[in-house]
Design a protein around this motif. Structure first.
Motif, PDB file in Angstrom:
ATOM      1  N   GLN A  41       0.835  -1.197   0.000  1.00  0.00           N
ATOM      2  CA  GLN A  41       0.000   0.000   0.000  1.00  0.00           C
ATOM      3  C   GLN A  41       0.874   1.254   0.000  1.00  0.00           C
ATOM      4  O   GLN A  41       1.798   1.382   0.802  1.00  0.00           O
ATOM      5  N   VAL A  42       0.576   2.154  -0.920  1.00  0.00           N
ATOM      6  CA  VAL A  42       1.290   3.428  -1.009  1.00  0.00           C
ATOM      7  C   VAL A  42       0.329   4.544  -0.612  1.00  0.00           C
ATOM      8  O   VAL A  42      -0.758   4.671  -1.161  1.00  0.00           O
ATOM      9  N   ARG A  43       0.752   5.323   0.383  1.00  0.00           N
ATOM     10  CA  ARG A  43      -0.052   6.462   0.840  1.00  0.00           C
ATOM     11  C   ARG A  43       0.835   7.693   0.903  1.00  0.00           C
ATOM     12  O   ARG A  43       2.055   7.601   0.823  1.00  0.00           O
ATOM     13  N   GLU A  44       0.203   8.831   1.087  1.00  0.00           N
ATOM     14  CA  GLU A  44       0.955  10.085   1.157  1.00  0.00           C
ATOM     15  C   GLU A  44       1.945  10.073   2.322  1.00  0.00           C
ATOM     16  O   GLU A  44       3.021  10.650   2.234  1.00  0.00           O
ATOM     17  N   ASP A  45       1.557   9.400   3.416  1.00  0.00           N
ATOM     18  CA  ASP A  45       2.412   9.411   4.607  1.00  0.00           C
ATOM     19  C   ASP A  45       3.373   8.227   4.666  1.00  0.00           C
ATOM     20  O   ASP A  45       4.048   8.011   5.667  1.00  0.00           O
TER      21      ASP A  45
END
Length: 202
Positions: A41-45
């Protein structure tokens, strides 16, 4: 490293993977090989890897993420409180109380999980997962794919009927499914055979 994470070395690189507590209990000794099915999973944080011991368990995690209000942390918490098969059974039996035992999951969220996922989880899927997990049917009728498939289907039916028989005797769906899951299923077993064997675990 956090309590819900493991480090797996591959190609000389150590990958930190977040896993349910149930995975930690089933890992081999340090240094031994292990196969982990991952969800990236890639998120902004930041970026996180989540790992599971089977494709079905990874799919269960992804299905939880599809429920409104359930993020990776909550999904991991649910799968740490309930093993994936127990969660499937809780969804099928609409046992919101069992699901709400997970950290941060209230009664309303548990009901939403059941409502959103009950059509995506079936008893057939559950019994077939049990069979594949303990290798039942594997090697039976070697070289005869149709024979192995028929044996697997027959065992899945026997396991399903045994669960239904146990619930008719007054056991809960969760108790019945756990008992049947502990039975070492072999080719040729009938519903009665599975039922008798599962009673030993109740």
């Amino acid at each position: 490293m956090e309590e819900d994470a493991i480090v797996v070395e591959t190609g000389g690189v150590g990958l930190e993977i977040r896993v349910p507590l149930s995975v930690l209990e089933q890992l081999p000794a340090i240094g031994e090989e292990v196969k982990i099915h991952t969800y990236f999973q890639v998120r902004e944080d930041g970026m996180n890897l989540y790992g599971f011991l089977s494709r079905q368990d990874k799919q269960m995690f992804k299905q939880l993420l599809g429920v409104n209000g359930i993020g990776p942390k909550a999904a991991l918490g649910i799968l740490s409180t309930l093993r994936p098969d127990d969660l499937r059974m809780a969804i099928l039996s609409e046992d919101a109380k069992a699901i709400s035992k997970a950290p941060g999951v209230g009664a309303k969220t548990a009901q939403r999980i059941i409502l959103d996922l009950k059509d995506k989880v079936s008893m057939d899927q559950l019994t077939e997962h049990w069979l594949s997990a303990n290798g039942a049917g594997a090697g039976s009728g070697a070289g005869d794919a149709d024979g192995s498939s028929a044996a697997l289907t027959g065992l899945a039916g026997a396991a399903k009927e045994a669960v239904q028989a146990l619930t008719a005797l007054g056991y809960s769906n969760m108790e019945a499914s756990r008992a049947v899951k502990k039975v070492e299923l072999t080719e040729g077993m009938t519903t009665e055979d599975v039922l008798k064997a599962s009673l030993k675990y109740l």
